[in-house]
Design an enzyme around this catalytic site. Structure first.
Site, PDB file in Angstrom:
ATOM      1  N   CYS A 129       0.129   3.009   3.669  1.00  0.00           N
ATOM      2  CA  CYS A 129       0.513   2.457   4.973  1.00  0.00           C
ATOM      3  C   CYS A 129       1.466   1.269   4.872  1.00  0.00           C
ATOM      4  O   CYS A 129       1.859   0.706   5.893  1.00  0.00           O
ATOM      5  CB  CYS A 129      -0.740   2.037   5.745  1.00  0.00           C
ATOM      6  SG  CYS A 129      -1.463   0.516   5.111  1.00  0.00           S
ATOM      7  N   ASP A 166      21.443  -4.822 -19.482  1.00  0.00           N
ATOM      8  CA  ASP A 166      21.277  -5.903 -18.513  1.00  0.00           C
ATOM      9  C   ASP A 166      20.101  -6.770 -18.975  1.00  0.00           C
ATOM     10  O   ASP A 166      18.957  -6.323 -18.981  1.00  0.00           O
ATOM     11  CB  ASP A 166      20.975  -5.274 -17.141  1.00  0.00           C
ATOM     12  CG  ASP A 166      20.649  -6.305 -16.089  1.00  0.00           C
ATOM     13  OD1 ASP A 166      20.712  -7.520 -16.388  1.00  0.00           O
ATOM     14  OD2 ASP A 166      20.327  -5.899 -14.956  1.00  0.00           O
ATOM     15  N   CYS A 177      -6.575  -1.930   0.243  1.00  0.00           N
ATOM     16  CA  CYS A 177      -5.708  -2.182   1.392  1.00  0.00           C
ATOM     17  C   CYS A 177      -6.584  -2.471   2.602  1.00  0.00           C
ATOM     18  O   CYS A 177      -7.324  -1.595   3.056  1.00  0.00           O
ATOM     19  CB  CYS A 177      -4.814  -0.974   1.657  1.00  0.00           C
ATOM     20  SG  CYS A 177      -3.876  -1.128   3.189  1.00  0.00           S
ATOM     21  N   CYS A 235       0.825  -1.204   0.000  1.00  0.00           N
ATOM     22  CA  CYS A 235       0.000   0.000   0.000  1.00  0.00           C
ATOM     23  C   CYS A 235       0.863   1.260   0.000  1.00  0.00           C
ATOM     24  O   CYS A 235       1.808   1.375   0.777  1.00  0.00           O
ATOM     25  CB  CYS A 235      -0.907  -0.016   1.227  1.00  0.00           C
ATOM     26  SG  CYS A 235      -1.896   1.464   1.402  1.00  0.00           S
ATOM     27  N   CYS A 241      -5.585   0.137   5.788  1.00  0.00           N
ATOM     28  CA  CYS A 241      -5.948   1.559   5.912  1.00  0.00           C
ATOM     29  C   CYS A 241      -7.157   1.952   5.070  1.00  0.00           C
ATOM     30  O   CYS A 241      -7.651   3.069   5.158  1.00  0.00           O
ATOM     31  CB  CYS A 241      -4.760   2.448   5.551  1.00  0.00           C
ATOM     32  SG  CYS A 241      -4.456   2.578   3.779  1.00  0.00           S
TER      33      CYS A 241
HETATM   34 ZN   LIG Z   1      -2.941   0.931   3.332  1.00  0.00          ZN
END
Ligand SMILES: [Zn+2]
Length: 468
Positions: free
Chosen positions: A224, A375, A243, A221, A246
């Site tokens: 958070c 790469d 999420c 997230c 939060c």
């Molecule tokens: Zn969150």
């Protein structure tokens, strides 16, 4: 010098613009005469002469800028068609000329020698790293941010760095309407503090029946650092994220797909809501990731003020870009060229290819020059195991490019039968071998490999020069 009058200063400025313009055109013509297109030289020299050239030329042109990791070229082609169908006189930057030099050269080609625009609208595909400067110069009316994925790491760094570059470009054009991919938890943060209008677009349902195995580029997230959960995933880290910690979640989109009706090898049928009404939409390109590009283009069209019916019509008949499922025939064999440039884009190509149920042949051309990414470890992040799972549908696999041997090794680890693989380093011989196939061939080159192949195909088989 104090003895120069204000009007003389203005004349000096105009003279500078004029010299920059003429020089840019001259270098371009000379390069084309020698069969060299798509270089940054003309624009670079012109900007040396007049650093404000792009800004000057962009006055009087209403632009839509398209940026983000994947889908820029195809989305730009779709938007171009939408604007043409809506009656605009529009120009666009071709051939991946998406740095400030290439964009400047494009504006030069579409201006009079006096520096006035010939066409009123532009669709400009812009590299993320160049977006800050380009956005400031061209002041787009609409900005489309497609997605952020891990790209060539040695050039862009982490996804948050890329995001920062796009954010800077948005800050330079605070009045632009933002078209934001609601399904990309990273891109949506660009709209967090936006002063201007935001049009969200997204896909409300899963796209693929079977998907390649992918690593998410954004598992945590942004608010958070909790772990996202998904109602559904379309591909990569895109989908209905939320999420649980939060409460941060996907923004409800304004333009969205409600159903994928049919995914063919030529086109895709979906149902899409534009301006509050649902339409059956045929997208004139195969591949699930092009559903996102179509949504992005539809969002840009509405932000520009184009009617939904016109948008729907345009999506059904636009033509794909340079190396984006581009179709052509060599000695009777049908070929499609698909640029592969990073793990996510490559995985989406495999999502499409591994769902094909007819016999096909593939060719992967892996280069490791600067523009490809030096790469090549990214090939280990791609789910090539899907190719092995295709079984008898896959008839042959031709490998080429500066790192063909490493590609063969990667495929061997993926359990692709060695008997099906053949390394052919010479471009001419490679295309001849592909042309002998009685099946459709999908060519998957990295960027510089695509430029080389395209040049050879133009010269030998009369394919339209890519810079046209
Ligand atoms: Zn969150």
């Amino acid at each position: 010098m104090s003895f120069i009058h204000k009007s003389d200063k203005l004349t000096c400025m105009r003279l500078r613009t004029f010299i920059a313009l003429v020089t840019c055109r001259m270098i371009r013509r000379i390069l084309h005469l020698f069969g060299r297109g798509g270089t940054n030289l003309p624009g670079t020299v012109a900007l040396r002469i007049d650093k404000n050239l792009l800004k000057t030329l962009a006055e009087g042109v209403t632009a839509i800028a398209v940026t983000g990791t994947n889908g820029k070229t195809t989305t730009s082609h779709m938007i171009e068609q939408i604007l043409i169908d809506a009656g605009y006189d529009v120009f666009t930057n071709r051939a991946g000329a998406n740095l400030i030099s290439g964009i400047t050269a494009t504006y030069v080609e579409n201006a009079t020698l006096g520096g006035r625009p010939i066409k009123s609208a532009a669709v400009i595909e812009c590299d993320e790293a160049a977006f800050g400067a380009v956005s400031e110069a061209i002041s787009p009316k609409v900005i489309v941010a497609t997605n952020v994925f891990r790209d060539q790491l040695d050039r862009y760094g982490e996804v948050t760095h890329t995001l920062g570059k796009i954010r800077a470009g948005i800050a330079n054009s605070p009045k632009a309407t933002l078209c934001i991919n609601a399904d990309d938890s990273l891109i949506t943060t660009l709209a967090d503090n936006a002063e201007a209008e935001v049009v969200y677009y997204g896909v409300n349902v899963p796209i693929y029946k079977k998907r390649v195995h992918e690593i998410s580029d954004a598992p945590y997230c942004v608010r958070c650092h909790g772990i996202y959960r998904y109602d559904y995933v379309t591909f990569g880290h895109l989908g209905g994220f939320y999420c649980p910690n939060c409460g941060y979640k996907r923004h409800e989109p304004d333009v969205f797909v409600t159903e994928t009706v049919a995914m063919g090898s030529e086109n895709t049928d979906v149902r899409m809501v534009i301006a509050g009404r649902e339409y059956p939409v045929r997208i004139n390109l195969p591949g699930g990731y092009n559903i996102y590009n179509a949504c992005a283009a539809a969002a840009a069209g509405t932000a520009f003020g184009v009617e939904a019916e016109t948008i729907v019509h345009a999506l059904g008949h636009f033509t794909g870009g340079f190396g984006r499922m581009e179709k052509f025939t060599v000695d009777g064999t049908e070929m499609r060229m698909i640029l592969i440039k990073n793990p996510t884009a490559c995985n989406q190509v495999l999502n499409f290819l591994s769902n094909i149920e007819e016999p096909v042949a593939f060719s992967i051309v892996l280069n490791d020059r600067d523009a490809d990414s030096t790469d090549i470890s990214w090939i280990w992040d791609v789910d090539f195991e899907q190719i092995a799972k295709m079984g008898d549908h896959l008839k042959a696999l031709y490998l080429s490019g500066t790192r063909a041997e490493e590609m063969a090794m990667r495929l061997k680890y993926a359990d692709v039968p060695v008997g099906k693989m053949k390394i052919i380093k010479d471009d001419v011989k490679l295309i001849e071998a592909c042309a002998e196939s009685s099946y459709p061939v999908y060519l998957m080159p990295t960027y510089t490999a695509m430029i080389d192949l395209r040049r050879m195909l133009t010269k030998r088989y009369g394919l339209k020069a890519f810079w046209h």
